[in-house]
Write an enzyme that holds these catalytic residues in place. Structure first.
Site, PDB file in Angstrom:
ATOM      1  N   SER A 268      66.201  27.408  -0.279  1.00 47.68           N
ATOM      2  CA  SER A 268      66.850  28.711  -0.160  1.00 47.68           C
ATOM      3  C   SER A 268      67.306  28.968   1.276  1.00 47.68           C
ATOM      4  O   SER A 268      66.553  28.721   2.226  1.00 47.68           O
ATOM      5  CB  SER A 268      65.877  29.798  -0.607  1.00 47.68           C
ATOM      6  OG  SER A 268      65.457  29.532  -1.925  1.00 47.68           O
TER       7      SER A 268
ATOM      8  N   ARG B 142      66.111  22.379   6.561  1.00 44.76           N
ATOM      9  CA  ARG B 142      66.156  22.769   7.974  1.00 44.76           C
ATOM     10  C   ARG B 142      65.052  22.051   8.703  1.00 44.76           C
ATOM     11  O   ARG B 142      63.882  22.359   8.489  1.00 44.76           O
ATOM     12  CB  ARG B 142      65.852  24.263   8.099  1.00 44.76           C
ATOM     13  CG  ARG B 142      66.987  25.145   7.882  1.00 44.76           C
ATOM     14  CD  ARG B 142      66.567  26.602   8.012  1.00 44.76           C
ATOM     15  NE  ARG B 142      67.653  27.369   7.448  1.00 44.76           N
ATOM     16  CZ  ARG B 142      68.636  27.900   8.164  1.00 44.76           C
ATOM     17  NH1 ARG B 142      68.609  27.831   9.474  1.00 44.76           N
ATOM     18  NH2 ARG B 142      69.616  28.528   7.560  1.00 44.76           N
TER      19      ARG B 142
ATOM     20  N   LYS C  65      66.852  32.329 -11.282  1.00 41.35           N
ATOM     21  CA  LYS C  65      65.721  31.434 -10.997  1.00 41.35           C
ATOM     22  C   LYS C  65      64.756  31.351 -12.183  1.00 41.35           C
ATOM     23  O   LYS C  65      64.217  30.289 -12.476  1.00 41.35           O
ATOM     24  CB  LYS C  65      64.981  31.905  -9.748  1.00 41.35           C
ATOM     25  CG  LYS C  65      65.867  32.077  -8.530  1.00 41.35           C
ATOM     26  CD  LYS C  65      66.538  30.794  -8.113  1.00 41.35           C
ATOM     27  CE  LYS C  65      67.413  31.022  -6.895  1.00 41.35           C
ATOM     28  NZ  LYS C  65      67.933  29.790  -6.325  1.00 41.35           N
TER      29      LYS C  65
ATOM     30  N   TYR D 145      64.973  42.939  -6.866  1.00 42.22           N
ATOM     31  CA  TYR D 145      65.730  42.047  -5.991  1.00 42.22           C
ATOM     32  C   TYR D 145      66.077  40.693  -6.602  1.00 42.22           C
ATOM     33  O   TYR D 145      65.193  39.986  -7.104  1.00 42.22           O
ATOM     34  CB  TYR D 145      64.974  41.794  -4.670  1.00 42.22           C
ATOM     35  CG  TYR D 145      65.909  41.211  -3.662  1.00 42.22           C
ATOM     36  CD1 TYR D 145      66.751  42.036  -2.923  1.00 42.22           C
ATOM     37  CD2 TYR D 145      66.034  39.844  -3.520  1.00 42.22           C
ATOM     38  CE1 TYR D 145      67.672  41.497  -2.051  1.00 42.22           C
ATOM     39  CE2 TYR D 145      66.960  39.301  -2.649  1.00 42.22           C
ATOM     40  CZ  TYR D 145      67.780  40.136  -1.916  1.00 42.22           C
ATOM     41  OH  TYR D 145      68.701  39.610  -1.065  1.00 42.22           O
TER      42      TYR D 145
ATOM     43  N   GLY E 191      82.305  23.458   8.057  1.00 42.05           N
ATOM     44  CA  GLY E 191      83.445  22.629   7.656  1.00 42.05           C
ATOM     45  C   GLY E 191      83.411  21.215   8.219  1.00 42.05           C
ATOM     46  O   GLY E 191      84.035  20.294   7.683  1.00 42.05           O
TER      47      GLY E 191
ATOM     48  N   ARG F 232      62.718  37.195  -2.610  1.00 44.79           N
ATOM     49  CA  ARG F 232      61.791  36.703  -3.622  1.00 44.79           C
ATOM     50  C   ARG F 232      60.359  36.753  -3.102  1.00 44.79           C
ATOM     51  O   ARG F 232      60.121  36.556  -1.915  1.00 44.79           O
ATOM     52  CB  ARG F 232      62.124  35.260  -4.018  1.00 44.79           C
ATOM     53  CG  ARG F 232      63.338  35.119  -4.933  1.00 44.79           C
ATOM     54  CD  ARG F 232      63.585  33.675  -5.333  1.00 44.79           C
ATOM     55  NE  ARG F 232      63.834  32.837  -4.162  1.00 44.79           N
ATOM     56  CZ  ARG F 232      62.952  32.034  -3.599  1.00 44.79           C
ATOM     57  NH1 ARG F 232      61.744  31.882  -4.132  1.00 44.79           N
ATOM     58  NH2 ARG F 232      63.255  31.339  -2.527  1.00 44.79           N
TER      59      ARG F 232
ATOM     60  N   ASP G 191      74.441  27.027  -6.448  1.00 39.81           N
ATOM     61  CA  ASP G 191      72.986  27.238  -6.408  1.00 39.81           C
ATOM     62  C   ASP G 191      72.212  26.463  -7.470  1.00 39.81           C
ATOM     63  O   ASP G 191      71.090  26.046  -7.209  1.00 39.81           O
ATOM     64  CB  ASP G 191      72.679  28.739  -6.558  1.00 39.81           C
ATOM     65  CG  ASP G 191      71.261  29.109  -6.136  1.00 39.81           C
ATOM     66  OD1 ASP G 191      70.824  28.674  -5.053  1.00 39.81           O
ATOM     67  OD2 ASP G 191      70.575  29.824  -6.892  1.00 39.81           O
TER      68      ASP G 191
ATOM     69  N   ASN H  73      80.855  19.405   8.166  1.00 36.33           N
ATOM     70  CA  ASN H  73      79.959  18.598   7.324  1.00 36.33           C
ATOM     71  C   ASN H  73      80.732  17.651   6.402  1.00 36.33           C
ATOM     72  O   ASN H  73      80.174  16.692   5.881  1.00 36.33           O
ATOM     73  CB  ASN H  73      79.037  19.505   6.501  1.00 36.33           C
ATOM     74  CG  ASN H  73      78.045  20.267   7.392  1.00 36.33           C
ATOM     75  OD1 ASN H  73      77.707  19.800   8.483  1.00 36.33           O
ATOM     76  ND2 ASN H  73      77.597  21.428   6.934  1.00 36.33           N
TER      77      ASN H  73
ATOM     78  N   HIS I  59      67.923  22.971  -8.420  1.00 40.75           N
ATOM     79  CA  HIS I  59      68.374  23.946  -7.416  1.00 40.75           C
ATOM     80  C   HIS I  59      69.437  23.268  -6.548  1.00 40.75           C
ATOM     81  O   HIS I  59      69.183  22.917  -5.400  1.00 40.75           O
ATOM     82  CB  HIS I  59      67.163  24.379  -6.571  1.00 40.75           C
ATOM     83  CG  HIS I  59      67.403  25.548  -5.676  1.00 40.75           C
ATOM     84  ND1 HIS I  59      66.664  25.766  -4.530  1.00 40.75           N
ATOM     85  CD2 HIS I  59      68.274  26.583  -5.748  1.00 40.75           C
ATOM     86  CE1 HIS I  59      67.072  26.886  -3.938  1.00 40.75           C
ATOM     87  NE2 HIS I  59      68.058  27.392  -4.651  1.00 40.75           N
TER      88      HIS I  59
ATOM     89  N   CYS J   3      69.441  27.404   3.085  1.00 37.75           N
ATOM     90  CA  CYS J   3      69.579  26.188   3.896  1.00 37.75           C
ATOM     91  C   CYS J   3      70.952  25.548   3.761  1.00 37.75           C
ATOM     92  O   CYS J   3      71.127  24.373   4.125  1.00 37.75           O
ATOM     93  CB  CYS J   3      68.488  25.195   3.560  1.00 37.75           C
ATOM     94  SG  CYS J   3      66.867  25.748   4.125  1.00 37.75           S
TER      95      CYS J   3
ATOM     96  N   SER K 221      70.175  39.759   3.500  1.00 37.21           N
ATOM     97  CA  SER K 221      71.208  40.544   2.808  1.00 37.21           C
ATOM     98  C   SER K 221      72.187  39.583   2.135  1.00 37.21           C
ATOM     99  O   SER K 221      72.386  38.459   2.603  1.00 37.21           O
ATOM    100  CB  SER K 221      71.931  41.457   3.799  1.00 37.21           C
ATOM    101  OG  SER K 221      72.421  40.720   4.897  1.00 37.21           O
ATOM    102  N   ARG K 222      72.791  40.047   1.048  1.00 36.61           N
ATOM    103  CA  ARG K 222      73.587  39.128   0.215  1.00 36.61           C
ATOM    104  C   ARG K 222      74.843  39.792  -0.321  1.00 36.61           C
ATOM    105  O   ARG K 222      74.924  41.019  -0.435  1.00 36.61           O
ATOM    106  CB  ARG K 222      72.737  38.641  -0.960  1.00 36.61           C
ATOM    107  CG  ARG K 222      71.499  37.854  -0.484  1.00 36.61           C
ATOM    108  CD  ARG K 222      71.158  36.708  -1.355  1.00 36.61           C
ATOM    109  NE  ARG K 222      70.114  35.888  -0.754  1.00 36.61           N
ATOM    110  CZ  ARG K 222      70.035  34.572  -0.896  1.00 36.61           C
ATOM    111  NH1 ARG K 222      70.923  33.916  -1.603  1.00 36.61           N
ATOM    112  NH2 ARG K 222      69.055  33.893  -0.322  1.00 36.61           N
TER     113      ARG K 222
END
Ligand code: GTP
Ligand code: SPV
Ligand code: MN
Length: 586
Positions: free
Chosen positions: A246, A394, A204, A195, A488, A67, A273, A490, A224, A248, A362-363
């Protein structure tokens, strides 16, 4: 057929002059025409038929990989309505700027008209958008990420109640890239990028920027946030929604394999998301996931960190800007301990050790229903009742592993004061701490001060407002390593939240909120020393004083429009930290 839709499509085709127009019906036949075209055109590269059936690799333009917030604008008549955190253009100026760029932009190209529904097809909370695009990659992606085609046209009928979004790749030159939102007329114009969040306009642009505006008008929330269900040993499921910026950790928290599964705690995914949330008659906020797929960060995903995703992406998935192994399988940093020999990197060149194989942003794009952890209620038209909101980001320092807000208004302050280190999900420097309220800094379609006001009001109207927590999986020790194992594990923090909600767990008051008691977090089977746990939960008064100053600097930007409740919360924090309280600039 909606006449508004027909005349808009005609108007756009007169401007963009495509070679042909294709109305997408979302059918299998249509898909089977599209894919070979994309393979021939080099937009898609086939992956291993046996191990990744119906999966494709897409390499975007190397300067179009994330983005671009600096060219994303909110176009309201009054600049103040966009607020100090958004880029702004007047609607007339925005259109005057982009019209020449769209003029003839689709010459020699196919113009696809993609009607789509955001939200379950039969939910009263769902909304319709129509994206016009000249990118077949966008069409293939929208097909996974939303409900496209006839189902949307059927729901629309002859109504004109849809959000039009015009998208063209243009010439992909970053200097001629713009993503414009016209919230007053519920319109989106995007050019120059293919993108993700710049180009899949349902995500978004609509489901956050335009929808947040609609939500304030209509007393609901567009956030979000991931949505998850935490199942306890009795089988009861408690739903929580979490806002992290994003890249995170939303997808990974929503899809985790619980480390406490043998004790009966499991996590079910409703969304990864975005959450649309409406007050229900039961006094709870009810959340639906407007999306139908996951557009997730690939690097760092592996059999240990996220086995659910690793299983889901073995079919019907698109991989963007990942590396390709000699077996024609996707690969990215962190997927396996050692990179396979003979890879092609994300740019399409033989990979050289020491350089990135996959692009850091990359996604993968995968249908939600393929996730083994998908909640049986993920398409519940009434949504799921939310018992907790979790904010987080973060933070190498400062923010403890978890704390709870004292009440709703304090919780809104915790969200409004959030900060996080930037990631590769947006272009620009990575690792820079910035304020990102409710993880909505890049996505709030109006003045953020008004957004905070809306939050305060929503809590007041709810009989059962969600409890509010803040987490940080990313605190580091003196050795520069993460103190908390994350992923996991968390679930242990979620379990504490559940016990707080049920009134079963105590907490310790600190200057910033309530942290777990020394043995409050279940550590069975995990090697985290009491010292480390102490460090994870530590609230450092000096660090937090600096934090309070940074929050004040941020709040001052909003001037008189910032709700006074947030200044009161800020004063209370500085008082608790033992500060002299400066008179707030109102
Ligand atoms: P967007 O799709 O950009 O909105 O991001 P997201 O919030 O869904 O982030 P995601 O879950 O995809 O995580 C982004 C990165 O953070 C990935 O590289 C993950 O491997 C990493 N990550 C996620 N959860 C954790 C965690 O608990 N601990 C650590 N250390 N890293 C994590
Ligand atoms: C984000 O950046 O928050 C994403 C990815 O979820 S994108 O769709 O590209 O915005
Ligand atoms: Mn996101």
């Amino acid at each position: 057929m909606s006449t508004a839709l027909e005349s808009w499509v005609e108007e756009v085709s007169r401007l963009t002059k495509p070679e042909r127009i294709v109305w997408c019906d979302g059918s299998q036949q249509e898909y089977e025409r599209l894919i070979p075209e994309m393979l021939r055109g080099g937009v898609f590269h086939g992956l291993n038929d046996r191990t990744y059936p119906n999966c494709y690799l897409h390499r975007s333009d190397p300067y179009d990989v994330a983005r671009t917030e600096q060219v994303t604008f909110i176009c309201t008549r009054q600049k103040e309505d966009a607020g100090p955190t958004n880029n702004w253009m007047a609607p007339v100026d925005g259109k005057a700027k982009l019209r020449p760029l769209f003029d003839s932009a689709m010459q020699g190209r196919t113009m696809y008209v993609v009607p789509y529904i955001m939200g379950p097809a039969n939910s009263p909370y769902s909304k319709i958008g129509v994206e016009i695009t000249d990118s077949p990659y966008v069409v293939a992606s929208m097909r996974i990420m939303s409900r496209i085609g006839q189902v949307a046209l059927d729901r629309l009928g002859n109504s004109d109640d849809f959000v039009p979004g015009l998208h063209s790749l243009g010439d992909l030159n970053p200097d001629r890239r713009f993503i414009l939102h016209f919230p007053e007329e519920k319109l989106i114009w995007s050019i120059g990028s293919g993108y993700g969040g710049n180009a899949l306009l349902g995500k978004k642009c609509f489901a956050l920027r335009i929808a947040s505006w609609m939500a304030r008008e209509q007393d609901w929330m567009a956030e979000h946030m991931l949505i998850l269900g935490l199942e306890d040993p009795s089988g009861k499921v408690t739903y929580m929604a979490a806002a992290f910026p994003s890249a995170c950790g939303k997808t990974n928290l929503a899809m985790m394999v619980s480390a406490l599964e043998n004790e009966g705690y499991r996590v079910w995914t409703v969304g990864d998301d975005i959450a649309w949330m409406v007050p229900g008659e039961d006094g709870y906020l009810h959340a639906v996931n407007p999306e139908a797929g996951f557009f997730g960060v690939a690097p760092g995903t592996n059999e240990k960190t996220n086995p659910n995703v690793m299983q889901a992406i073995r079919k019907n998935s698109i991989f963007t800007n990942v590396a390709l192994t000699p077996e024609r399988e996707p690969w990215w940093e962190g997927m396996t301990a050692t990179p396979p020999a003979g890879m092609i990197d994300w740019l399409g060149k033989p990979w050289q050790a020491g350089s990135p194989a996959a692009q850091p942003n990359s996604r993968y794009t995968v249908p939600a229903e393929q996730a083994p952890c998908i909640s049986p209620r993920w398409q519940d038209p009434a949504g799921v009742p939310i018992s907790a909101f979790i904010f987080g980001g973060r933070r190498t320092h400062v923010a403890p592993l978890v704390y709870e807000a004292r009440d709703w208004e304090h919780g809104v302050f915790v969200g409004a004061a959030m900060a996080s280190e930037t990631t590769a999900a947006a272009t620009g420097a990575v690792g820079v701490t910035r304020r990102d309220p409710m993880a909505m800094l890049p996505f709030c379609g109006y003045n953020m001060a008004d957004y905070f006001r809306h939050w305060i009001e929503m809590g007041r109207r709810l009989k059962h407002p969600p409890r509010i927590f803040h987490v940080n999986w990313f605190r580091k020790g003196a050795d520069g390593k993460f103190l908390w194992p994350g992923y996991g594990e968390n679930v242990r923090v979620l379990k504490w939240m559940l016990e707080r909600i049920e009134g079963k767990a105590g907490a310790v008051e600190t200057q910033i909120g309530l942290v777990p008691e020394p043995n409050g977090i279940t550590l069975d089977g995990l090697r985290v020393s009491p010292d480390t746990m102490g460090e994870l939960l530590r609230v450092d008064a000096a660090e937090w004083s600096a934090e309070a100053d940074a929050i004040e600097q941020f709040f001052v930007k909003f001037g008189y429009r910032l709700p006074s409740e947030l200044w009161d919360q800020h004063s209370a924090l500085t008082k608790r930290l033992g500060h002299a309280v400066a008179a707030p600039a109102r």
